[in-house]
Design a protein around this motif. Sequence first.
Motif, PDB file in Angstrom:
ATOM      1  N   ASP A 130      -2.145  -3.887 -11.954  1.00  0.00           N
ATOM      2  CA  ASP A 130      -2.141  -3.907 -10.490  1.00  0.00           C
ATOM      3  C   ASP A 130      -3.565  -4.218 -10.042  1.00  0.00           C
ATOM      4  N   LYS A 179      -4.176  -7.477  -0.684  1.00  0.00           N
ATOM      5  CA  LYS A 179      -5.422  -7.137   0.039  1.00  0.00           C
ATOM      6  C   LYS A 179      -6.357  -8.315   0.281  1.00  0.00           C
ATOM      7  N   ASN A 184       4.192  -5.349  -6.285  1.00  0.00           N
ATOM      8  CA  ASN A 184       4.530  -4.441  -7.383  1.00  0.00           C
ATOM      9  C   ASN A 184       6.040  -4.302  -7.551  1.00  0.00           C
ATOM     10  N   VAL A 201      -4.493  -5.215  -7.051  1.00  0.00           N
ATOM     11  CA  VAL A 201      -4.537  -5.257  -5.587  1.00  0.00           C
ATOM     12  C   VAL A 201      -5.946  -4.939  -5.075  1.00  0.00           C
ATOM     13  N   GLN A 202      -6.646  -4.027  -5.749  1.00  0.00           N
ATOM     14  CA  GLN A 202      -8.014  -3.706  -5.311  1.00  0.00           C
ATOM     15  C   GLN A 202      -9.066  -4.353  -6.201  1.00  0.00           C
ATOM     16  N   SER A 206       2.621  -8.245   0.734  1.00  0.00           N
ATOM     17  CA  SER A 206       1.838  -7.016   0.557  1.00  0.00           C
ATOM     18  C   SER A 206       1.777  -6.633  -0.909  1.00  0.00           C
ATOM     19  N   GLY A 207       0.896  -5.661  -1.186  1.00  0.00           N
ATOM     20  CA  GLY A 207       0.780  -5.143  -2.542  1.00  0.00           C
ATOM     21  C   GLY A 207       2.032  -4.400  -2.973  1.00  0.00           C
ATOM     22  N   THR A 208       2.611  -3.658  -2.054  1.00  0.00           N
ATOM     23  CA  THR A 208       3.843  -2.937  -2.361  1.00  0.00           C
ATOM     24  C   THR A 208       4.915  -3.907  -2.842  1.00  0.00           C
ATOM     25  N   TYR A 225      -1.804   4.792  -7.545  1.00  0.00           N
ATOM     26  CA  TYR A 225      -1.123   4.444  -6.294  1.00  0.00           C
ATOM     27  C   TYR A 225      -0.692   2.988  -6.382  1.00  0.00           C
ATOM     28  N   HIS A 226       0.601   2.747  -6.147  1.00  0.00           N
ATOM     29  CA  HIS A 226       1.101   1.376  -6.246  1.00  0.00           C
ATOM     30  C   HIS A 226       1.875   0.933  -5.005  1.00  0.00           C
ATOM     31  N   GLY A 227       1.983   1.769  -3.978  1.00  0.00           N
ATOM     32  CA  GLY A 227       2.659   1.323  -2.763  1.00  0.00           C
ATOM     33  C   GLY A 227       3.546   2.394  -2.170  1.00  0.00           C
ATOM     34  N   GLU A 262      -3.590   0.469 -12.624  1.00  0.00           N
ATOM     35  CA  GLU A 262      -4.734  -0.100 -11.894  1.00  0.00           C
ATOM     36  C   GLU A 262      -5.954  -0.014 -12.820  1.00  0.00           C
TER      37      GLU A 262
HETATM   38  C1  LIG Z   1      -3.718  -0.559  -6.181  1.00  0.00           C
HETATM   39  C2  LIG Z   1      -2.793  -0.740  -5.024  1.00  0.00           C
HETATM   40  N1  LIG Z   1      -1.566  -1.223  -5.247  1.00  0.00           N
HETATM   41  C3  LIG Z   1      -0.708  -1.421  -4.224  1.00  0.00           C
HETATM   42  C4  LIG Z   1      -1.040  -1.128  -2.935  1.00  0.00           C
HETATM   43  C5  LIG Z   1      -0.071  -1.365  -1.819  1.00  0.00           C
HETATM   44  O1  LIG Z   1      -0.461  -2.450  -1.091  1.00  0.00           O
HETATM   45  P1  LIG Z   1       0.085  -2.662   0.418  1.00  0.00           P
HETATM   46  O2  LIG Z   1      -0.503  -1.584   1.253  1.00  0.00           O
HETATM   47  O3  LIG Z   1      -0.399  -4.044   0.750  1.00  0.00           O
HETATM   48  O4  LIG Z   1       1.563  -2.601   0.356  1.00  0.00           O
HETATM   49  C6  LIG Z   1      -2.313  -0.638  -2.648  1.00  0.00           C
HETATM   50  C7  LIG Z   1      -2.706  -0.303  -1.261  1.00  0.00           C
HETATM   51  O5  LIG Z   1      -3.650   0.369  -0.990  1.00  0.00           O
HETATM   52  C8  LIG Z   1      -3.211  -0.427  -3.734  1.00  0.00           C
HETATM   53  O6  LIG Z   1      -4.432   0.057  -3.520  1.00  0.00           O
END
Ligand SMILES: Cc1ncc(COP(=O)(O)O)c(C=O)c1O
Length: 421
Positions: free
Chosen positions: A231, A261, A102, A233-234, A97-99, A125-127, A198
Amino acid sequence: MPDWLTLYYNEPIEIVGGKGCRVVDASGKSYLDFFAGILTNMIGYDVPEVREAVERQLATGVVHTSTVYLLRGQIELAEKIARLSGIEDAKVFFTNSGTEANEAALLLATYARRSDQVLAMRQSYHGRSFGTAGVTGNRSWRNNSLSPLNVHFLHGTDRHLPQFRGMSDAEYIAACVEDLRHVLATAAGGDVAALIAEPVQGVGGFTMAPDGLFAAYKEVLDAEGILFVSDEVQTGWGRTGSAFFGIRNHGVTPDMMTFAKGLGNGFAVGGVVARGDLMDAPHATGLSTFGGNPVSMAAANATLDYVLDHDLQANAARTGALIIDGLREAAPRLPIVGDVRGKGLMFAVELIDPATGAPSPELAAAFMEESRKAGLLVGKGGLHGNVLRMAPPLTLTTEEAAEGLGIVVAALETVNAQVAP
Ligand SMILES: Cc1ncc(COP(=O)(O)O)c(C=O)c1O
């Protein structure tokens, strides 16, 4: 299940089928999907290349081995990501996962710098874990201030604030850089490990720093040896159209990037790509049991190949521009629209009360119901829940872009007519 797992819409939608950029709900109603499972069904639904790759892996009878055995799919994917990253001697660690991605990046940075101080952006937002919530600067996603890290939050994505209003990009960037210098000179105690940011804030409502801000930050960070974690993730894999990784819009190659993601097109995969010396530094053994498992690797390799083979970054630039231009054209006659912003297939409309100019989560909720009725799925976000977030699959066709734009504008007109006749 917890109350804080919120559902969209007055009557929640259950998605039971999907093909391309469209999904079908349990009642049989079809929708064009402009949110794609929160940017995760990156190349759409039921993509034969991804399905067949996963089916081939399932047919071997092996869905898990753990990383104590050689995983060919991990090596192949790591090599592709390392090459695409532009990071020197890059190495990749896979998570679920993104969490977790990070968390891994924060571990590498704090270990390398022997410091628990981290810089992060306001509204970020990072998790949802202890560490990633600590670097999250968005109150609606944070329950308390507990954190394993000492965090200082920077400006850079908040030019709507009164003190920055009316500034040009260059003036705003200069003000933010001065603030960064001031934080380092006054608030930080000794070495700072990293800045995590981000390139376009996802949950924050697709707010973003002007292009060039992170390059200006990086000059200051480099002078002090502070690492930079993007980050992605998006924003990764061409989503912003103008760059393959969002941070490249700033002309910056970071020390690490995190991703999740969209890479597995719905299969759970995340990870961090980092400078080799940073990745190799920790002395303790580490692994992720499920991270980079054979099924998610099959899906991710097929997805990334698809993105590259079909040049979906160019498609994001083309179809995204069509929609963003259309929204900008409609905005002046819609007093409820406070802002239209975006890059590529990542765009947002901010809704305000036309009488007061205040953020209006109520109008955003009304829009959600209208667009649902018309057969379009979109997301919501921003600090006040008043931002309509849209990020269709990167495979969106020009016809689908025009169709979605038409629905968004019509729904905005309907909501606008209710409050500003
Ligand atoms: C920029 C960003 N980093 C990290 C995350 C966390 O990812 P995850 O929900 O896969 O743990 C998200 C989730 O929306 C995100 O948008």
